[in-house]
Design a protein around this motif. Structure first.
Motif, PDB file in Angstrom:
ATOM      1  N   PHE A  17      28.306  30.806 -32.971  1.00  0.00           N
ATOM      2  CA  PHE A  17      28.874  32.203 -33.242  1.00  0.00           C
ATOM      3  C   PHE A  17      27.958  33.231 -32.528  1.00  0.00           C
ATOM      4  O   PHE A  17      28.554  34.173 -31.848  1.00  0.00           O
ATOM      5  CB  PHE A  17      29.105  32.608 -34.650  1.00  0.00           C
ATOM      6  CG  PHE A  17      29.700  34.006 -34.739  1.00  0.00           C
ATOM      7  CD1 PHE A  17      31.109  34.196 -34.615  1.00  0.00           C
ATOM      8  CD2 PHE A  17      29.069  34.831 -35.420  1.00  0.00           C
ATOM      9  CE1 PHE A  17      31.642  35.357 -34.828  1.00  0.00           C
ATOM     10  CE2 PHE A  17      29.522  36.112 -35.770  1.00  0.00           C
ATOM     11  CZ  PHE A  17      31.062  36.542 -35.618  1.00  0.00           C
ATOM     12  N   ASP A  18      26.649  33.067 -32.568  1.00  0.00           N
ATOM     13  CA  ASP A  18      25.489  34.017 -32.066  1.00  0.00           C
ATOM     14  C   ASP A  18      25.936  33.799 -30.611  1.00  0.00           C
ATOM     15  O   ASP A  18      25.663  35.026 -30.060  1.00  0.00           O
ATOM     16  CB  ASP A  18      24.366  33.386 -32.521  1.00  0.00           C
ATOM     17  CG  ASP A  18      23.198  33.929 -31.483  1.00  0.00           C
ATOM     18  OD1 ASP A  18      23.167  35.165 -31.392  1.00  0.00           O
ATOM     19  OD2 ASP A  18      22.214  33.164 -31.165  1.00  0.00           O
ATOM     20  N   ALA A  19      26.042  32.797 -29.816  1.00  0.00           N
ATOM     21  CA  ALA A  19      26.319  32.841 -28.552  1.00  0.00           C
ATOM     22  C   ALA A  19      27.724  33.699 -28.046  1.00  0.00           C
ATOM     23  O   ALA A  19      27.577  34.139 -27.059  1.00  0.00           O
ATOM     24  CB  ALA A  19      26.312  31.353 -28.036  1.00  0.00           C
ATOM     25  N   LEU A  20      28.546  33.407 -28.781  1.00  0.00           N
ATOM     26  CA  LEU A  20      29.923  34.230 -28.713  1.00  0.00           C
ATOM     27  C   LEU A  20      29.790  35.610 -28.680  1.00  0.00           C
ATOM     28  O   LEU A  20      30.222  36.311 -27.791  1.00  0.00           O
ATOM     29  CB  LEU A  20      30.994  33.761 -29.673  1.00  0.00           C
ATOM     30  CG  LEU A  20      32.188  34.596 -29.512  1.00  0.00           C
ATOM     31  CD1 LEU A  20      32.965  34.218 -28.177  1.00  0.00           C
ATOM     32  CD2 LEU A  20      33.066  34.087 -30.634  1.00  0.00           C
ATOM     33  N   ILE A  21      29.016  36.091 -29.500  1.00  0.00           N
ATOM     34  CA  ILE A  21      28.839  37.657 -29.859  1.00  0.00           C
ATOM     35  C   ILE A  21      27.893  38.026 -28.587  1.00  0.00           C
ATOM     36  O   ILE A  21      28.093  38.989 -27.954  1.00  0.00           O
ATOM     37  CB  ILE A  21      28.240  37.812 -31.286  1.00  0.00           C
ATOM     38  CG1 ILE A  21      29.115  37.563 -32.274  1.00  0.00           C
ATOM     39  CG2 ILE A  21      27.817  39.480 -31.154  1.00  0.00           C
ATOM     40  CD1 ILE A  21      30.485  38.303 -32.212  1.00  0.00           C
ATOM     41  N   ALA A  22      26.831  37.211 -28.271  1.00  0.00           N
ATOM     42  CA  ALA A  22      25.855  37.673 -27.001  1.00  0.00           C
ATOM     43  C   ALA A  22      26.759  37.632 -25.808  1.00  0.00           C
ATOM     44  O   ALA A  22      26.422  38.727 -24.856  1.00  0.00           O
ATOM     45  CB  ALA A  22      24.995  36.740 -26.896  1.00  0.00           C
ATOM     46  N   LYS A  23      27.726  36.814 -25.597  1.00  0.00           N
ATOM     47  CA  LYS A  23      28.574  36.752 -24.445  1.00  0.00           C
ATOM     48  C   LYS A  23      29.389  38.094 -24.338  1.00  0.00           C
ATOM     49  O   LYS A  23      29.523  38.759 -23.435  1.00  0.00           O
ATOM     50  CB  LYS A  23      29.497  35.460 -24.216  1.00  0.00           C
ATOM     51  CG  LYS A  23      30.263  35.642 -22.946  1.00  0.00           C
ATOM     52  CD  LYS A  23      30.995  34.469 -22.968  1.00  0.00           C
ATOM     53  CE  LYS A  23      32.144  34.441 -21.567  1.00  0.00           C
ATOM     54  NZ  LYS A  23      32.816  33.166 -21.612  1.00  0.00           N
ATOM     55  N   GLU A  24      30.064  38.498 -25.538  1.00  0.00           N
ATOM     56  CA  GLU A  24      30.760  39.544 -25.619  1.00  0.00           C
ATOM     57  C   GLU A  24      30.079  40.754 -25.574  1.00  0.00           C
ATOM     58  O   GLU A  24      30.390  41.950 -24.816  1.00  0.00           O
ATOM     59  CB  GLU A  24      31.407  39.692 -26.748  1.00  0.00           C
ATOM     60  CG  GLU A  24      32.794  38.485 -26.833  1.00  0.00           C
ATOM     61  CD  GLU A  24      33.654  38.498 -28.188  1.00  0.00           C
ATOM     62  OE1 GLU A  24      33.419  39.581 -29.100  1.00  0.00           O
ATOM     63  OE2 GLU A  24      34.576  37.726 -28.225  1.00  0.00           O
ATOM     64  N   PHE A  25      28.950  40.791 -26.045  1.00  0.00           N
ATOM     65  CA  PHE A  25      28.024  42.008 -25.977  1.00  0.00           C
ATOM     66  C   PHE A  25      27.529  42.131 -24.593  1.00  0.00           C
ATOM     67  O   PHE A  25      27.331  43.392 -24.235  1.00  0.00           O
ATOM     68  CB  PHE A  25      26.829  41.711 -26.935  1.00  0.00           C
ATOM     69  CG  PHE A  25      25.826  43.159 -27.008  1.00  0.00           C
ATOM     70  CD1 PHE A  25      26.533  44.056 -27.763  1.00  0.00           C
ATOM     71  CD2 PHE A  25      24.635  43.174 -26.678  1.00  0.00           C
ATOM     72  CE1 PHE A  25      25.415  45.237 -28.010  1.00  0.00           C
ATOM     73  CE2 PHE A  25      23.776  44.095 -26.869  1.00  0.00           C
ATOM     74  CZ  PHE A  25      24.381  45.203 -27.438  1.00  0.00           C
TER      75      PHE A  25
END
Length: 322
Positions: free
Chosen positions: A139-147
């Motif tokens: 989940f951390d990586a998904l949010i980092a990508k969107e951010f």
């Protein structure tokens, strides 16, 4: 003899602080100690090339002006050299700067450079790609990508992305080899920490140290939705290791087998990553960093604001469930 110092400025980094840096350097840098030049990055990861060129050109200090991603680009050009890395935080979260207690105010960060106090820290080698602060999967990586793709930066944007994706995100199963011991865990996300935080003073690994020769592997389970705000609260009160939804391992080498996520958080930058095995290895004391001679208080939110933030999250959750 004056030292040569190069400031590498990312003109599009973070929250716009870098726009005032050039004048601040001219005004506050100690000219009796330094001759300086400024270089601006022109494309992603350009700072790595500039840093390597600075080594060849005889600079003794390279200063990264930007966020964690910009700093990490400079790190890649300076590891295993005698060149010192200075930091002027100009990003959104500024995780590594906060961990090193470097002031977020430009003039005070320049004062730290003037003092030229040196600390050797570890870096982490991920499949021959070094980083200084944090990597993560799930989940951390998904949010980092969107951010990374967001036009508007800052903590509120980050929080909105978390609230948008949290309910529908399904934890994934991971096989880890931690210093030779294989374990399996189902996790919302796993962070591989050299520093202690994501940024914004959100402490995910309270006991992590930048120069202990160890990697903190933080496995976070997905809490029930009603408890999620309280896990966030523990993060900002620096008690994340006390949560029953958090498990931490400390190791010199870690491997993630059969990695299929395709997305990786690398020092706050969400990147596409297609390799099927992630191998993390600590490289002890291979980077010189200029740090304060004493710890600076690094506040992000007051206790009242943290509690207000928790209340706002709770208020938003029912809307997400409807």
């Amino acid at each position: 003899m004056k030292e040569k110092i190069l400031f590498i400025i990312n003109p599009v980094s973070g929250i716009g602080k870098q726009k005032t840096v050039e004048q601040a350097i001219e005004t506050h840098l100690d000219k009796k100690k330094y001759n300086y030049n400024i270089a601006y990055t022109q494309y992603p990861h350009h700072a790595t090339t500039i840093s390597k060129e600075a080594v060849q050109e005889g600079y003794s200090i390279v200063v990264a002006v930007g966020g964690d991603g910009s700093i990490n680009d400079c790190v890649r050009g300076l590891i295993n050299t005698k060149i010192k890395l200075g930091i002027i935080p100009a990003g959104s979260g500024n995780g590594l700067a906060r961990c090193l207690h470097i002031p977020l105010e430009v003039t005070k960060a320049i004062e730290v450079i003037n003092l030229n106090n040196n600390l050797r820290i570890d870096t982490i080698n991920l499949n021959d790609r070094p980083y200084a602060s944090v990597a993560g999967v799930g989940f951390d990586a998904l949010i980092a990508k969107e951010f990374t793709g967001s036009k508007i930066r800052g903590f509120q944007t980050y929080l909105k992305l978390v609230l948008k994706d949290y309910l529908n995100y399904k934890p994934k199963k991971y096989t880890l080899i931690v210093d030779g011991i294989e374990i399996e865990r189902e996790a919302l996300f796993i962070s591989f920490m050299n520093s202690n935080q994501f940024g914004y003073n959100a402490i995910i690994a309270p006991k992590a140290s930048l120069n202990d020769g160890l990697l903190d592997v933080v496995v976070v389970k997905k809490p029930p939705i009603i408890l999620a705000p309280f896990v966030v609260q523990m993060m900002f009160f620096h008690k994340m290791d006390k949560s029953p939804y958090v498990e931490t391992f400390r190791a010199k080498e870690v491997e993630v087998k059969n990695f299929e996520d395709g997305i990786l958080n690398l020092d706050g930058e969400g990147i596409e990553y297609k390799e099927k095995s992630l191998k993390f290895c600590v490289e002890p004391n291979d980077l010189n960093v200029i740090v304060p001679d004493k710890k600076n208080k690094q506040p992000f939110l007051s206790e009242k604001k943290i509690l207000d933030l928790i209340k706002s999250i709770i208020y938003e959750l029912p809307k997400k469930e409807e």
